[in-house]
Write a protein that holds these residues in place. Sequence first.
Motif, short mmCIF file in Angstrom:
data_model
loop_
_atom_site.label_atom_id
_atom_site.label_comp_id
_atom_site.label_asym_id
_atom_site.label_seq_id
_atom_site.Cartn_x
_atom_site.Cartn_y
_atom_site.Cartn_z
N LYS A 48 -27.47 73.67 16.84
CA LYS A 48 -27.39 72.54 17.78
C LYS A 48 -26.38 71.50 17.31
CE LYS A 48 -32.27 72.94 18.70
NZ LYS A 48 -33.54 72.24 18.56
N LEU A 49 -26.36 71.23 16.00
CA LEU A 49 -25.43 70.25 15.45
C LEU A 49 -23.98 70.70 15.64
CD1 LEU A 49 -24.92 67.64 13.83
CD2 LEU A 49 -25.22 69.00 11.75
N VAL A 50 -23.70 71.97 15.35
CA VAL A 50 -22.34 72.48 15.50
C VAL A 50 -21.92 72.51 16.97
CG1 VAL A 50 -20.91 74.54 15.16
CG2 VAL A 50 -22.42 73.77 13.33
N LEU A 51 -22.83 72.93 17.84
CA LEU A 51 -22.51 72.94 19.27
C LEU A 51 -22.28 71.53 19.80
CD1 LEU A 51 -24.97 75.64 20.66
CD2 LEU A 51 -22.48 75.81 20.44
N ALA A 52 -23.08 70.58 19.36
CA ALA A 52 -22.89 69.19 19.79
C ALA A 52 -21.55 68.65 19.30
CB ALA A 52 -24.03 68.31 19.28
N LEU A 53 -21.16 69.01 18.09
CA LEU A 53 -19.84 68.59 17.59
C LEU A 53 -18.74 69.15 18.47
CD1 LEU A 53 -17.91 67.33 15.51
CD2 LEU A 53 -18.10 69.46 14.21
N ALA A 54 -18.80 70.44 18.77
CA ALA A 54 -17.75 71.07 19.58
C ALA A 54 -17.69 70.45 20.97
CB ALA A 54 -18.00 72.57 19.67
N LEU A 55 -18.84 70.23 21.57
CA LEU A 55 -18.87 69.67 22.92
C LEU A 55 -18.45 68.20 22.93
CD1 LEU A 55 -19.43 70.45 25.81
CD2 LEU A 55 -21.82 69.91 25.44
N SER A 56 -18.90 67.45 21.94
CA SER A 56 -18.56 66.02 21.92
C SER A 56 -17.07 65.79 21.65
CB SER A 56 -19.42 65.26 20.90
OG SER A 56 -19.14 65.68 19.59
N ARG A 57 -16.45 66.68 20.90
CA ARG A 57 -15.01 66.55 20.66
C ARG A 57 -14.21 66.77 21.95
NH1 ARG A 57 -12.83 65.98 15.90
NH2 ARG A 57 -11.07 67.38 16.25
N ARG A 58 -14.81 67.49 22.90
CA ARG A 58 -14.16 67.69 24.20
C ARG A 58 -14.50 66.57 25.19
NH1 ARG A 58 -10.65 72.11 24.80
NH2 ARG A 58 -11.24 72.02 26.97
N LEU A 59 -15.76 66.11 25.16
CA LEU A 59 -16.22 65.13 26.14
C LEU A 59 -15.79 63.69 25.82
CD1 LEU A 59 -19.84 66.33 26.91
CD2 LEU A 59 -17.84 66.43 28.40
N ALA A 60 -15.83 63.31 24.54
CA ALA A 60 -15.55 61.92 24.16
C ALA A 60 -14.16 61.48 24.64
CB ALA A 60 -15.72 61.73 22.66
N PRO A 61 -13.11 62.27 24.41
CA PRO A 61 -11.80 61.82 24.92
C PRO A 61 -11.74 61.73 26.46
CG PRO A 61 -11.53 63.55 23.28
CD PRO A 61 -12.98 63.47 23.59
N ALA A 62 -12.43 62.64 27.14
CA ALA A 62 -12.45 62.59 28.60
C ALA A 62 -13.15 61.34 29.10
CB ALA A 62 -13.13 63.85 29.15
N LEU A 63 -14.25 60.97 28.47
CA LEU A 63 -14.96 59.74 28.87
C LEU A 63 -14.14 58.50 28.55
CD1 LEU A 63 -18.69 60.41 27.95
CD2 LEU A 63 -17.63 60.41 30.19
N ALA A 64 -13.41 58.54 27.45
CA ALA A 64 -12.59 57.38 27.08
C ALA A 64 -11.47 57.16 28.10
CB ALA A 64 -11.99 57.59 25.69
N ARG A 65 -10.96 58.25 28.66
CA ARG A 65 -9.89 58.14 29.67
C ARG A 65 -10.44 57.72 31.02
NH1 ARG A 65 -8.23 63.07 27.30
NH2 ARG A 65 -9.15 64.19 29.05
N ALA A 66 -11.71 58.02 31.28
CA ALA A 66 -12.29 57.75 32.63
C ALA A 66 -12.39 56.26 32.91
CB ALA A 66 -13.65 58.39 32.73
#
Length: 177
Positions: A159-177
Amino acid sequence: MKAKPLVYTAVMAALITVCAWITIPTVVPFTLQTFAIFLAVGVLGGKLGSLAVGVYLLMGAVGLPVFSGFSGGLGSFAGVTGGYLVGFLLIALVMWGAEALLGRGPAVFLLSGVVGLAVCYAFGTAWFVLMYAATTGPMGVMSALWTCVIPFLLPDAVKLVLALALSRRLAPALARA
C-alpha cells in the motif's frame, strides 16, 4: 483556508472512509485505510493530509459510520482496534514531521511511512493488549503481534509503494488545477 485545499482535504477524508469500507473481516480487519492515509499525505502534503485523517476520525467519533464494518462513535475508539484508529493520525503526523524536516522526496515518503506504520503498530498493539485483557482476558504481546501486526506487514508495504506511485502522478496534476 481557501476553498480548493478545503475541498481536497474533504475528498481525502471521504476516500479514507471508502477505503475503510473495503474490508476483509478478521480480529483486526484488513482494509485500505492505510493506503488512503499514505495517499492523502503524498498528494496533499503532511499538513493537509494530517488534517484529512483528523477529519475522518472526527466524523467517526461523532457517530458517522466511517470506520471498518460501517461502524462509528466513541465506542470504536474504546474497542480493541481503537488504538489503530489513533495510530492512523500518528502515521500522518510522523510523515508530516519528516516532510517538514527533510522535504517531500520519495525516499523521505517511504522512510517516514515505514516509521509511521511502526508507531501505529506499536500504539495500536499496546492498546489492543490492554483492551483485550480488560474485555476478554490476558493476551501476550507476541500473540498480539501475530494477530495484529505480522499479517499486515506485507500488505501495508505494498500500500505504501502504491500510494507513492499514485501520489507522484496526482500531486502535480492537483497543483496545476
